[in-house]
Each structure stands twice: as structure tokens, then as C-alpha cells.
Design an enzyme around this catalytic site. Structure first.
Site, PDB file in Angstrom:
ATOM      1  N   ARG A 190       4.618 -16.656   2.748  1.00 23.74           N
ATOM      2  CA  ARG A 190       4.393 -15.759   3.884  1.00 23.74           C
ATOM      3  C   ARG A 190       2.901 -15.741   4.247  1.00 23.74           C
ATOM      4  NH1 ARG A 190       7.163 -10.531   1.305  1.00 23.74           N
ATOM      5  NH2 ARG A 190       6.344 -11.573  -0.529  1.00 23.74           N
ATOM      6  N   LYS A 236       0.788 -10.595  -0.510  1.00 28.45           N
ATOM      7  CA  LYS A 236       0.918 -10.221  -1.921  1.00 28.45           C
ATOM      8  C   LYS A 236      -0.388  -9.651  -2.467  1.00 28.45           C
ATOM      9  CE  LYS A 236       4.046 -10.276  -4.060  1.00 28.45           C
ATOM     10  NZ  LYS A 236       5.076  -9.181  -4.030  1.00 28.45           N
ATOM     11  N   TYR A 262       0.388  -5.692   0.150  1.00 29.44           N
ATOM     12  CA  TYR A 262       1.179  -5.091  -0.937  1.00 29.44           C
ATOM     13  C   TYR A 262       0.343  -5.138  -2.218  1.00 29.44           C
ATOM     14  CZ  TYR A 262       5.475  -5.345   1.822  1.00 29.44           C
ATOM     15  OH  TYR A 262       6.425  -5.163   2.784  1.00 29.44           O
ATOM     16  N   HIS A 300       1.429  -2.860  -5.446  1.00 28.34           N
ATOM     17  CA  HIS A 300       2.290  -2.530  -6.601  1.00 28.34           C
ATOM     18  C   HIS A 300       1.455  -2.347  -7.869  1.00 28.34           C
ATOM     19  CE1 HIS A 300       5.813  -3.205  -4.157  1.00 28.34           C
ATOM     20  NE2 HIS A 300       5.315  -4.358  -3.778  1.00 28.34           N
ATOM     21  N   GLU A 340       3.077  -0.628   0.422  1.00 27.51           N
ATOM     22  CA  GLU A 340       4.294  -0.011  -0.116  1.00 27.51           C
ATOM     23  C   GLU A 340       4.214   1.504  -0.260  1.00 27.51           C
ATOM     24  OE1 GLU A 340       2.333  -2.017  -1.841  1.00 27.51           O
ATOM     25  OE2 GLU A 340       1.840  -1.117  -3.769  1.00 27.51           O
ATOM     26  N   ASP A 351       9.172  -5.486  -9.037  1.00 27.12           N
ATOM     27  CA  ASP A 351       7.778  -5.356  -8.583  1.00 27.12           C
ATOM     28  C   ASP A 351       7.190  -4.008  -8.977  1.00 27.12           C
ATOM     29  OD1 ASP A 351       9.379  -3.989  -6.829  1.00 27.12           O
ATOM     30  OD2 ASP A 351       8.411  -4.722  -5.011  1.00 27.12           O
TER      31      ASP A 351
HETATM   32  N1  LIG Z   1      11.551  -8.003  -5.710  1.00 26.21           N
HETATM   33  C1  LIG Z   1      11.211  -8.004  -4.432  1.00 26.21           C
HETATM   34  O1  LIG Z   1      10.896  -9.057  -3.871  1.00 26.21           O
HETATM   35  C2  LIG Z   1      11.232  -6.737  -3.652  1.00 26.21           C
HETATM   36  C3  LIG Z   1      11.186  -6.740  -2.247  1.00 26.21           C
HETATM   37  C4  LIG Z   1      11.270  -5.504  -1.568  1.00 26.21           C
HETATM   38  C5  LIG Z   1      11.383  -4.327  -2.286  1.00 26.21           C
HETATM   39  N2  LIG Z   1      11.389  -4.373  -3.645  1.00 26.21           N
HETATM   40  C6  LIG Z   1      11.513  -3.174  -4.468  1.00 26.21           C
HETATM   41  O2  LIG Z   1      12.838  -2.667  -4.425  1.00 26.21           O
HETATM   42  C7  LIG Z   1      12.807  -1.309  -4.864  1.00 26.21           C
HETATM   43  C8  LIG Z   1      13.647  -0.435  -3.920  1.00 26.21           C
HETATM   44  O3  LIG Z   1      12.995  -0.366  -2.655  1.00 26.21           O
HETATM   45  P1  LIG Z   1      13.630   0.448  -1.428  1.00 26.21           P
HETATM   46  O4  LIG Z   1      12.811   0.112  -0.234  1.00 26.21           O
HETATM   47  O5  LIG Z   1      15.092   0.269  -1.373  1.00 26.21           O
HETATM   48  O6  LIG Z   1      13.302   1.951  -1.849  1.00 26.21           O
HETATM   49  P2  LIG Z   1      13.973   3.271  -1.223  1.00 26.21           P
HETATM   50  O7  LIG Z   1      12.997   4.359  -1.434  1.00 26.21           O
HETATM   51  O8  LIG Z   1      14.467   3.012   0.164  1.00 26.21           O
HETATM   52  O9  LIG Z   1      15.255   3.503  -2.133  1.00 26.21           O
HETATM   53  C9  LIG Z   1      15.177   3.825  -3.493  1.00 26.21           C
HETATM   54  C10 LIG Z   1      16.379   4.663  -3.839  1.00 26.21           C
HETATM   55  O10 LIG Z   1      16.398   4.829  -5.257  1.00 26.21           O
HETATM   56  C11 LIG Z   1      16.948   6.098  -5.490  1.00 26.21           C
HETATM   57  N3  LIG Z   1      16.717   6.483  -6.882  1.00 26.21           N
HETATM   58  C12 LIG Z   1      15.569   6.968  -7.458  1.00 26.21           C
HETATM   59  N4  LIG Z   1      15.800   7.211  -8.783  1.00 26.21           N
HETATM   60  C13 LIG Z   1      17.091   6.854  -9.028  1.00 26.21           C
HETATM   61  C14 LIG Z   1      17.916   6.862 -10.175  1.00 26.21           C
HETATM   62  N5  LIG Z   1      17.466   7.274 -11.371  1.00 26.21           N
HETATM   63  N6  LIG Z   1      19.200   6.431 -10.046  1.00 26.21           N
HETATM   64  C15 LIG Z   1      19.681   5.993  -8.861  1.00 26.21           C
HETATM   65  N7  LIG Z   1      18.957   5.977  -7.732  1.00 26.21           N
HETATM   66  C16 LIG Z   1      17.680   6.402  -7.812  1.00 26.21           C
HETATM   67  C17 LIG Z   1      16.289   6.988  -4.451  1.00 26.21           C
HETATM   68  O11 LIG Z   1      16.989   8.204  -4.270  1.00 26.21           O
HETATM   69  C18 LIG Z   1      16.350   6.080  -3.220  1.00 26.21           C
HETATM   70  O12 LIG Z   1      17.525   6.301  -2.448  1.00 26.21           O
HETATM   71  C19 LIG Z   1      11.315  -0.942  -4.900  1.00 26.21           C
HETATM   72  O13 LIG Z   1      10.838  -1.033  -6.225  1.00 26.21           O
HETATM   73  C20 LIG Z   1      10.665  -1.993  -4.047  1.00 26.21           C
HETATM   74  O14 LIG Z   1       9.296  -2.195  -4.358  1.00 26.21           O
HETATM   75  C21 LIG Z   1      11.311  -5.551  -4.324  1.00 26.21           C
END
Ligand SMILES: NC(=O)c1ccc[n+]([C@@H]2O[C@H](COP(=O)([O-])OP(=O)(O)OC[C@H]3O[C@@H](n4cnc5c(N)ncnc54)[C@H](O)[C@@H]3O)[C@@H](O)[C@H]2O)c1
Length: 365
Positions: free
Chosen positions: A15, A75, A94, A96, A118, A270
Site C-alpha cells: 500500500r 504501516k 497506523y 499500534h 487507529e 496487530d
Molecule cells: N490484521 C490486520 O491486518 C487488521 C486489519 C484491520 C483491523 N485489524 C484489527 O482488528 C481488530 C478489530 O477491529 P474493528 O475495526 O472491528 O474494531 P471495532 O471496534 O469495530 O470492533 C471490536 C468489537 O469487539 C468487541 N469486543 C471487545 N471486547 C470483547 C470481548 N471480550 N468479547 C467479544 N467482543 C468484544 C467490541 O464490543 C466491538 O464490537 C482490531 O484489533 C484492529 O486493529 C487488523
């Protein structure tokens, strides 16, 4: 302001911080934009496209960092980039930081002002700069799970949607936010049986409405979580406590009660990962096996589809980036939502959840 866009150097990161479309907007607003030669090649945007949009092309990352008042990336800066940042310079990307004390120290030592995509918030309490990548990662998580479920990949040998007369796979999504919703949408579309667990009752109500009964929802208490995970063919880890390290919801001990060849996709890697046994993987080697289960823990999933991801990211970051470019760091102190993105400033951590996760003092005002 002078705005710089270096080439991303994280492994398999294709990206780019600013697309030519975004560069044109910065230039129209009166800013000078410096783009490293070849920075857009991963999305098929050549140096000529950037020049046409009004950018100046520079050969090296050193020149980009040296000339810019604000560096826009995708990143987190890699160790070789920490030393290129300087006091008073804005870094917009980003980060993290919660699970990454080394990077935090690197940024603090540089004296730069680091605004993390983020943790920027919006009026509805959402995370507008995380959301587009979460949409991409959520959708990709089901593609990744479908591939890992194949027998030759070590998976159970199941087709997500099954076929008439044969049951579909059971997909359990932990966290029903942006990632979780988009994962569920893909899984439902492929015909899988889907359950979403979340701690937020209002969110579970919304999901019930959105999916019109096509997914099951459950409150994320330990009993419910264990019962679902033990029956799952696929578990998608999609929880987030903004700024903090992810809670470890699936323990190593639980794996032994899961189906052999079940697939665990930890999108939350992440933020440190929400499975105890998660270790970051890359697009080169996406999975590994623990206790007979297959783990997929790629920390930059959207990097695999850089064209979709870069355009989606730029659509979201543009107004915030333009505001920083016009007003400098004052923009963040004037706007509570951009202020929430301020993670490191003048050698201090300003984001409370990050500081708490790292066990260091927060200087949040
Ligand atoms: N690996 C990657 O490439 C990548 C890419 C984008 C996002 N992410 C990560 O994905 C994760 C989720 O992001 P998002 O945008 O969906 O966040 P979000 O805030 O939209 O959703 C997170 C959800 O988790 C819920 N939650 C919190 N604690 C919980 C628990 N104990 N049990 C069940 N649910 C619980 C919250 O209520 C919320 O609805 C983040 O860590 C983000 O950084 C990773």
C-alpha cells in the site's frame, strides 16, 4: 506544508500513504508533496501519475523524511525509519503501539509527533481511519479461513458453504464490530453457519437487525465463548478495546478441546492478538499449527490487496491529513477526534490506553 510519502518497507506491504488522487487534493490546497520514486508501484500508480497530480519525485527515503514537515505512511515506521524522524515533524500513519514497546521508545526518542490512524475517533464513537482496513481485513479473513481449511493446508478439509446434503462449516466470530461484521457478511454469503459473540448488547441487537436472523448472536461470557469455540470449524478473532492490547479470549488449554484442523484467524494480531497462542505471521508464510489447529495471524492483511486498500484508506484519511497539513499539530489540539489519534508528542505518550498497556506514564491532558 511539505508533505512526504516514503515507500513502505514492511515485508509484503504494497500500500501507499497517498494515492495520486489524494496528492492532487493536497496540492490543490496549497501544499508541496514529495513522493519517493516507485512508492506507488504496488498499486499500479507510476511516478508519472504522481507528477501529473503535482507531486515532486525524490529518489530516497532519507530525502523524503528530511524535506517533509509531515510524513504520511500506511504501516508503523520500521526500526530503520525511527532515526529519520525528527522533533517537530508530524508522522501520520497506523502505529499500534500498545503491544510494541520498542517502537514506542523509538518514536519517543525521535521527538516527532505521531498521530495514529487507529485511535482517531468520530462523532458516532467509531474509529473512522481503522474502519476501511477493518472492512478489508474482515472480508479477507473468510477467504483466508477458506484456504486454510483445505486439507493440503492442514485444515479440516471442509468447504465453508458445504453442499446440498452436507453441513456447512461453523464460523464463530469473536467481536461484532467492523471486522466481525464484514467477516460474517462474507461467511453468510458463502453459506456458512455463523455465530457472532460480543460484549456490547446494543451491538448484538444491531447485528440481529442487520443479518435478519441469518446469524446467531451470543453474549461474550467465558461459558458461551468456550461452548462456541469447541464446536467451531473457524474462529475469527475480531475484538478491540481501542488503544489497548487485545484480551486473550482463546487460551492454549482451550485448543485441545477444539476440532482437529479447525482454523483460527486472529485479525486482532496487530493489537497483540486475542488467542494466547497467536504469533504474527506474514503473507509469505501465513499459517502455523498449534495443538492440531491452524493459526492465521497476518498483521497487515489489507496489504495483500493494496489497490482496494490504498484507495479505501485514502478516502478516509484525506480530510484529517488535509487538516493537519493546513494547521499543523494545532489541528489535533483543536479537534477532539484528531486529538484522540495523538499517541506520541515531544517524547511523551499522550494516548492513555497505549500508556496503560505499556505500563508507562500517560501525559494525556
Ligand atoms: N490484521 C490486520 O491486518 C487488521 C486489519 C484491520 C483491523 N485489524 C484489527 O482488528 C481488530 C478489530 O477491529 P474493528 O475495526 O472491528 O474494531 P471495532 O471496534 O469495530 O470492533 C471490536 C468489537 O469487539 C468487541 N469486543 C471487545 N471486547 C470483547 C470481548 N471480550 N468479547 C467479544 N467482543 C468484544 C467490541 O464490543 C466491538 O464490537 C482490531 O484489533 C484492529 O486493529 C487488523
Amino acid at each position: 506544508m511539505r508533505v512526504g510519502v516514503p515507500t513502505e518497507i514492511k515485508k509484503h506491504e504494497y500500500r501507499v500513504g497517498l494515492t495520486p488522487t489524494a496528492v492532487r487534493e493536497y496540492v490543490a490546497a496549497g501544499h508541496a508533496v514529495f513522493v519517493q520514486r516507485g512508492a506507488g508501484s504496488g498499486i499500479g500508480a507510476g511516478d508519472t501519475d504522481y507528477s501529473k497530480a503535482g507531486a515532486n519525485i525524490l529518489d530516497t527515503a532519507d530525502e523524503i523524511f528530511a524535506k517533509s514537515d509531515m510524513v504520511v505512511k500506511v504501516k508503523e515506521p520500521q526500526p530503520s525509519e525511527w532515526g529519520r524522524l525528527r522533533e517537530g515533524q508530524i508522522l501520520f500513519t497506523y502505529l499500534h503501539l500498545a503491544p510494541d514497546p520498542e517502537q514506542t521508545k523509538g518514536l519517543m526518542a525521535s521527538g516527532c509527533t505521531a498521530v495514529a490512524y487507529e485511535t482517531v475517533t468520530d462523532r458516532r464513537g467509531g474509529l473512522p481511519l481503522l474502519a476501511p482496513m477493518s472492512e478489508v481485513a474482515g472480508r479477507l479473513s473468510i477467504e483466508a479461513a477458506g484456504e486454510a481449511l483445505k486439507r493440503y493446508r492442514g485444515g479440516r478439509g471442509l468447504l465453508l458453504g458445504g453442499v446440498p446434503g452436507v453441513s456447512p462449516a461453523r464460523v464463530v466470530v469473536l467481536g461484532g464490530g467492523v471486522v466481525g461484521t464484514h467477516a460474517a457478511r462474507m461467511a453468510v454469503g458463502l453459506g456458512a453457519e455463523v455465530t457472532i459473540l460480543d460484549r456490547s448488547i446494543p451491538r448484538l441487537r444491531e447485528l440481529d437487525e442487520i443479518f435478519n436472523g441469518r446469524v446467531r448472536t451470543r453474549y461474550s461470557a467465558a461459558d458461551n465463548l468456550e461452548a462456541e469455540v469447541f464446536c467451531a470449524d473457524v474462529v475469527i478473532g475480531a475484538v478491540l478495546i481501542p488503544g489497548s492490547s487485545a484480551p486473550r479470549l482463546v487460551t492454549r488449554k482451550m485448543l485441545s478441546s477444539m476440532k482437529r484442523g479447525a482454523v483460527l484467524v486472529d485479525v486482532a494480531i496487530d493489537q497483540g492478538g486475542c488467542f494466547e497462542t497467536s504469533q504474527p505471521t506474514t503473507h509469505d508464510a501465513t499459517t502455523y499449527e498449534v495443538e492440531g489447529t491452524i493459526h492465521y495471524c497476518v498483521a497487515n492483511m489489507p496489504g495483500a490487496v493494496p489497490v482496494t486498500s490504498s484507495h479505501a484508506l485514502n478516502n478516509a484519511t484525506l480530510p484529517y491529513g488535509l487538516s493537519l497539513a493546513s494547521k499543523g499539530i494545532k489541528a489535533a489540539f483543536e479537534d477532539a477526534h484528531l486529538r484522540a489519534g495523538l499517541n506520541v508528542h515531544q517524547g511523551r505518550v499522550l494516548c492513555k490506553p497505549v500508556a496503560e498497556s505499556l505500563g508507562i506514564a500517560s501525559h494525556e491532558s
